[in-house]
Scaffold this motif. Structure first.
Motif, PDB file in Angstrom:
ATOM      1  N   LYS A 138      15.784  13.896  12.707  1.00 33.67           N
ATOM      2  CA  LYS A 138      16.697  14.865  13.330  1.00 33.67           C
ATOM      3  C   LYS A 138      17.003  14.508  14.788  1.00 33.67           C
ATOM      4  O   LYS A 138      18.165  14.481  15.207  1.00 33.67           O
ATOM      5  N   SER A 139      15.959  14.240  15.571  1.00 35.98           N
ATOM      6  CA  SER A 139      16.174  13.987  17.000  1.00 35.98           C
ATOM      7  C   SER A 139      16.963  12.700  17.226  1.00 35.98           C
ATOM      8  O   SER A 139      17.774  12.611  18.147  1.00 35.98           O
ATOM      9  N   ASN A 140      16.736  11.708  16.359  1.00 34.32           N
ATOM     10  CA  ASN A 140      17.495  10.464  16.495  1.00 34.32           C
ATOM     11  C   ASN A 140      18.936  10.596  16.031  1.00 34.32           C
ATOM     12  O   ASN A 140      19.825   9.926  16.574  1.00 34.32           O
ATOM     13  N   SER A 182       8.435   7.980  17.517  1.00 39.20           N
ATOM     14  CA  SER A 182       8.674   9.369  17.191  1.00 39.20           C
ATOM     15  C   SER A 182       8.144  10.209  18.349  1.00 39.20           C
ATOM     16  O   SER A 182       6.956  10.230  18.615  1.00 39.20           O
ATOM     17  N   ARG A 183       9.055  10.819  19.052  1.00 39.94           N
ATOM     18  CA  ARG A 183       8.653  11.661  20.171  1.00 39.94           C
ATOM     19  C   ARG A 183       8.798  13.082  19.677  1.00 39.94           C
ATOM     20  O   ARG A 183       9.890  13.489  19.291  1.00 39.94           O
ATOM     21  N   SER A 184       7.715  13.830  19.628  1.00 40.30           N
ATOM     22  CA  SER A 184       7.895  15.141  19.014  1.00 40.30           C
ATOM     23  C   SER A 184       8.601  16.077  19.984  1.00 40.30           C
ATOM     24  O   SER A 184       8.343  16.088  21.179  1.00 40.30           O
ATOM     25  N   THR A 185       9.528  16.789  19.412  1.00 35.30           N
ATOM     26  CA  THR A 185      10.339  17.715  20.193  1.00 35.30           C
ATOM     27  C   THR A 185       9.444  18.864  20.641  1.00 35.30           C
ATOM     28  O   THR A 185       8.715  19.439  19.844  1.00 35.30           O
ATOM     29  N   ILE A 186       9.481  19.168  21.917  1.00 38.18           N
ATOM     30  CA  ILE A 186       8.684  20.285  22.422  1.00 38.18           C
ATOM     31  C   ILE A 186       9.582  21.514  22.459  1.00 38.18           C
ATOM     32  O   ILE A 186      10.585  21.534  23.162  1.00 38.18           O
ATOM     33  N   TRP A 213      21.368  22.137  18.527  1.00 35.86           N
ATOM     34  CA  TRP A 213      19.978  22.509  18.798  1.00 35.86           C
ATOM     35  C   TRP A 213      19.032  21.721  17.908  1.00 35.86           C
ATOM     36  O   TRP A 213      19.300  21.502  16.732  1.00 35.86           O
ATOM     37  N   ASP A 214      17.921  21.333  18.500  1.00 39.08           N
ATOM     38  CA  ASP A 214      16.942  20.491  17.810  1.00 39.08           C
ATOM     39  C   ASP A 214      15.549  21.062  18.065  1.00 39.08           C
ATOM     40  O   ASP A 214      15.258  21.548  19.151  1.00 39.08           O
ATOM     41  N   THR A 215      14.714  20.997  17.055  1.00 39.79           N
ATOM     42  CA  THR A 215      13.358  21.516  17.224  1.00 39.79           C
ATOM     43  C   THR A 215      12.410  20.722  16.341  1.00 39.79           C
ATOM     44  O   THR A 215      12.833  19.965  15.470  1.00 39.79           O
ATOM     45  N   ALA A 216      11.137  20.862  16.564  1.00 41.22           N
ATOM     46  CA  ALA A 216      10.147  20.206  15.715  1.00 41.22           C
ATOM     47  C   ALA A 216       9.709  21.192  14.640  1.00 41.22           C
ATOM     48  O   ALA A 216       9.209  22.260  14.933  1.00 41.22           O
TER      49      ALA A 216
HETATM   50 MG    MG Z   1      12.414  15.753  16.571  1.00 47.62          MG
END
Ligand code: MG
Ligand code: GDP
Length: 176
Positions: A23-25, A39-43, A64-67
């Motif tokens: 998702k974040s990428n 993989s950087r976890s979304t805070i 919007w993005d979340t972990a």
């Molecule tokens: Mg993410």
């Protein structure tokens, strides 16, 4: 849908799907043309914006993005509030992320409502030789829910623009 001085419309869309599906990428590829192998976890919750032209109109999209695992009900409500669309993302290499789609689909329907536009995204298609989820099965899942299905790669940028644009165009047709 809010209005702003620089854009004709502002759309909020949210990314959903299991952790590590990309998702974040997908977000960084679409908004900044960047990809990261780590993989950087979304805070908490992050969002990025991008302006897109549809039918000669300028649409500011707030994404919007979340972990996935870090979410609580309180965040969930705010996350989906006023969202007009979502990309529900799974990893074509990892069957469990496909099997979890019902959870995401139901959460979207419960929190963002029946009118929220949805596109189903099978990510990591650059690794298709290792796929464990068949295209036909994902396609059928989407068809049964009357939503489009697209396969993307945030790594090599395949269909990333198309996935976001098709969702944005669907929202535009629905609301504008
Ligand atoms: Mg993410
Ligand atoms: P998120 O937890 O859903 O936000 O997933 P991330 O965007 O953090 O990605 C998780 C991992 O998958 C990272 O190591 C990424 O480099 C990798 N990844 C993301 N998208 C792709 C893709 O399209 N292809 C490949 N091969 N790896 C990807």
């Amino acid at each position: 849908m809010a209005e702003s001085s620089s854009a004709d419309y502002v759309f909020k869309i949210v990314l959903t799907g299991d952790s590590a599906v990309g998702k974040s990428n997908l977000l960084s590829r679409f908004t900044r043309n960047e990809f990261s192998l780590e993989s950087r976890s979304t805070i908490g919750v992050e969002f990025s914006t991008k302006e897109v032209q549809i039918d000669g109109k300028t649409i500011k999209v707030q994404i919007w993005d979340t972990a996935g695992q870090e979410r609580f009900m309180a965040i969930t409500k705010a996350y989906y509030r006023n969202a007009l669309g979502t990309l529900i993302v799974f990893d074509i290499l990892k069957a469990s992320t496909f099997q979890n789609l019902d959870n995401w689909y139901n959460e979207v329907r419960a929190n963002a409502g029946i009118e929220c536009s949805i596109i189903l995204v099978g990510n990591k298609v650059d690794q298709r030789h290792m796929r464990t989820v068949l295209y036909e099965n994902a396609k059928r899942y989407a068809e049964e829910r009357n939503i489009p299905y697209i396969e993307t790669s945030a790594l090599d940028a395949t269909n990333v623009e198309q996935a976001f644009r098709s969702l944005i165009a669907d929202i535009y047709r629905h609301w504008a």
